[in-house]
Scaffold this motif. Structure first.
Motif, short mmCIF file in Angstrom:
data_model
loop_
_atom_site.label_atom_id
_atom_site.label_comp_id
_atom_site.label_asym_id
_atom_site.label_seq_id
_atom_site.Cartn_x
_atom_site.Cartn_y
_atom_site.Cartn_z
N THR A 52 42.16 -29.69 -12.35
CA THR A 52 42.07 -28.44 -13.08
C THR A 52 43.39 -28.13 -13.78
O THR A 52 44.46 -28.59 -13.34
CB THR A 52 41.73 -27.25 -12.15
OG1 THR A 52 42.70 -27.18 -11.10
CG2 THR A 52 40.33 -27.40 -11.56
N ASN A 53 43.31 -27.39 -14.86
CA ASN A 53 44.48 -26.87 -15.56
C ASN A 53 44.33 -25.35 -15.58
O ASN A 53 43.39 -24.83 -16.18
CB ASN A 53 44.53 -27.43 -16.98
CG ASN A 53 45.76 -26.97 -17.74
OD1 ASN A 53 46.05 -25.78 -17.83
ND2 ASN A 53 46.49 -27.92 -18.31
N ARG A 54 45.24 -24.66 -14.91
CA ARG A 54 45.14 -23.21 -14.77
C ARG A 54 46.36 -22.52 -15.38
O ARG A 54 47.48 -23.03 -15.29
CB ARG A 54 45.02 -22.81 -13.30
CG ARG A 54 43.71 -23.23 -12.63
CD ARG A 54 43.62 -22.67 -11.22
NE ARG A 54 42.32 -22.87 -10.63
CZ ARG A 54 41.99 -23.92 -9.88
NH1 ARG A 54 42.90 -24.85 -9.64
NH2 ARG A 54 40.78 -24.03 -9.37
N ALA A 55 46.11 -21.36 -15.98
CA ALA A 55 47.16 -20.51 -16.53
C ALA A 55 46.74 -19.06 -16.31
O ALA A 55 45.55 -18.73 -16.47
CB ALA A 55 47.40 -20.78 -18.01
N PRO A 56 47.67 -18.17 -15.94
CA PRO A 56 47.32 -16.76 -15.71
C PRO A 56 46.65 -16.15 -16.93
O PRO A 56 47.14 -16.24 -18.05
CB PRO A 56 48.68 -16.11 -15.44
CG PRO A 56 49.55 -17.22 -14.95
CD PRO A 56 49.10 -18.44 -15.70
N GLY A 57 45.49 -15.54 -16.69
CA GLY A 57 44.78 -14.86 -17.77
C GLY A 57 44.00 -15.75 -18.69
O GLY A 57 43.40 -15.27 -19.66
N GLU A 58 44.00 -17.08 -18.44
CA GLU A 58 43.30 -18.03 -19.30
C GLU A 58 42.13 -18.67 -18.56
O GLU A 58 42.11 -18.72 -17.33
CB GLU A 58 44.26 -19.13 -19.78
CG GLU A 58 45.45 -18.63 -20.59
CD GLU A 58 45.04 -18.06 -21.93
OE1 GLU A 58 44.07 -18.58 -22.53
OE2 GLU A 58 45.68 -17.11 -22.39
N THR A 59 41.17 -19.16 -19.32
CA THR A 59 40.03 -19.87 -18.73
C THR A 59 40.50 -21.19 -18.12
O THR A 59 41.29 -21.92 -18.72
CB THR A 59 38.96 -20.15 -19.79
OG1 THR A 59 38.55 -18.91 -20.38
CG2 THR A 59 37.75 -20.84 -19.18
N THR A 60 40.04 -21.48 -16.92
CA THR A 60 40.39 -22.73 -16.26
C THR A 60 39.80 -23.92 -17.02
O THR A 60 38.64 -23.91 -17.40
CB THR A 60 39.88 -22.75 -14.81
OG1 THR A 60 40.53 -21.70 -14.08
CG2 THR A 60 40.17 -24.09 -14.14
N ILE A 61 40.63 -24.93 -17.25
CA ILE A 61 40.20 -26.15 -17.93
C ILE A 61 39.90 -27.21 -16.87
O ILE A 61 40.70 -27.45 -15.97
CB ILE A 61 41.29 -26.66 -18.89
CG1 ILE A 61 41.62 -25.58 -19.94
CG2 ILE A 61 40.85 -27.95 -19.57
CD1 ILE A 61 42.79 -25.94 -20.82
N ASN A 62 38.73 -27.83 -16.99
CA ASN A 62 38.38 -28.93 -16.09
C ASN A 62 39.04 -30.22 -16.58
O ASN A 62 39.01 -30.53 -17.77
CB ASN A 62 36.86 -29.12 -16.05
CG ASN A 62 36.14 -27.89 -15.54
OD1 ASN A 62 36.49 -27.34 -14.51
ND2 ASN A 62 35.14 -27.44 -16.29
N LEU A 63 39.61 -30.98 -15.65
CA LEU A 63 40.25 -32.24 -15.97
C LEU A 63 39.53 -33.38 -15.25
O LEU A 63 39.00 -33.20 -14.15
CB LEU A 63 41.72 -32.25 -15.53
CG LEU A 63 42.61 -31.13 -16.06
CD1 LEU A 63 44.01 -31.26 -15.46
CD2 LEU A 63 42.69 -31.16 -17.58
N ARG A 64 39.50 -34.52 -15.89
CA ARG A 64 39.00 -35.73 -15.24
C ARG A 64 39.77 -36.92 -15.78
O ARG A 64 39.95 -37.06 -16.99
CB ARG A 64 37.50 -35.91 -15.49
CG ARG A 64 36.90 -37.11 -14.74
CD ARG A 64 35.39 -37.15 -14.87
NE ARG A 64 34.78 -38.32 -14.29
CZ ARG A 64 34.48 -38.47 -12.99
NH1 ARG A 64 34.76 -37.48 -12.15
NH2 ARG A 64 33.92 -39.57 -12.53
#
Length: 216
Positions: free
Chosen positions: A95-107
């Motif tokens: 996952t790629n997470r940032a405060p206030g942002e939509t979580t991005i799925n990583l693979r």
């Protein structure tokens, strides 16, 4: 990809005669991959996005434990030495997470074509039995996917890289001189090329791989 593959050719050519002269040991294994370093967790600094019109806060990308498999052919060339061809593949989700942002799925997925040296300190290379040390190089063909949807089906952005890697570790082959022998192997893999994040490359794919399998 072409440059990466060419770097493996000297090892394969040099070992050609020895490979033809010996009876090989064929093996299969199921592998667990434990990401390390920036492949395990990487924090990217905040930056201004012209398209979004505001500053994106720091992002933290992490990958979970991966699952993979290997097919190997080990050719003994001496009582204490074997040359092994290694084909493997694996995949990890993250996952790629940032405060206030939509979580991005990583693979991340990869296919590895490698050549290894196996050193059997007890002189059991012909039988492929007991403790052994392994060191090798590989051509790593990798794919990095990012999406906001289902991490298995809805990829929206893909980056592919062909890189060189090196592995070092040890293993043990359990069983008798004849028949199937079970193996346990642990190696550390490190990416050698094209991992300059500042130049736009993905972080080095460094991980510890633990394999459980058999050889005959």
């Amino acid at each position: 990809m072409r440059r990466t593959t060419m770097l493996l050719l000297p090892l394969l050519i040099a070992s050609g005669g020895a490979l033809r002269a010996q009876s090989p040991h064929i093996g299969f294994s199921l592998n667990l991959l434990f990401p390390t370093g920036e492949f395990s967790s990487k924090t990217y600094p905040a930056y201004y996005s012209p398209s979004a019109g505001y500053t994106i806060p720091p992002q933290k990308a992490t990958y979970d434990v991966g699952l993979g498999g290997s097919f190997t052919v080990s050719f003994p060339v001496d009582r204490s030495l074997a040359i092994r061809l290694n084909l493997s593949g694996s995949a990890e989700n993250g996952t790629n997470r940032a405060p206030g942002e939509t979580t991005i799925n990583l693979r991340h997925s990869q296919f590895n074509l490698g050549g290894d040296l196996q050193i059997f300190p007890d002189g059991t290379a012909y039988r492929h039995r007991g403790l052994y040390f392994v060191v090798g190089v590989s051509a790593d063909f990798e794919q990095f996917d990012r999406s906001f949807g289902d991490p298995l089906y809805d990829y929206t952005d893909t980056t592919r890289k062909s890189r060189m890697g090196v592995s070092i570790g040890l293993g043990h082959s359990f069983g008798y001189d004849a028949g199937t022998r079970f193996t346990l192997e642990a190696t550390f893999h490190k990416t050698l090329t094209s991992h300059d994040v500042d130049a736009g490359d993905p972080p080095a794919t460094d991980f510890v791989k633990v394999g459980f399998g058999f050889v005959f």
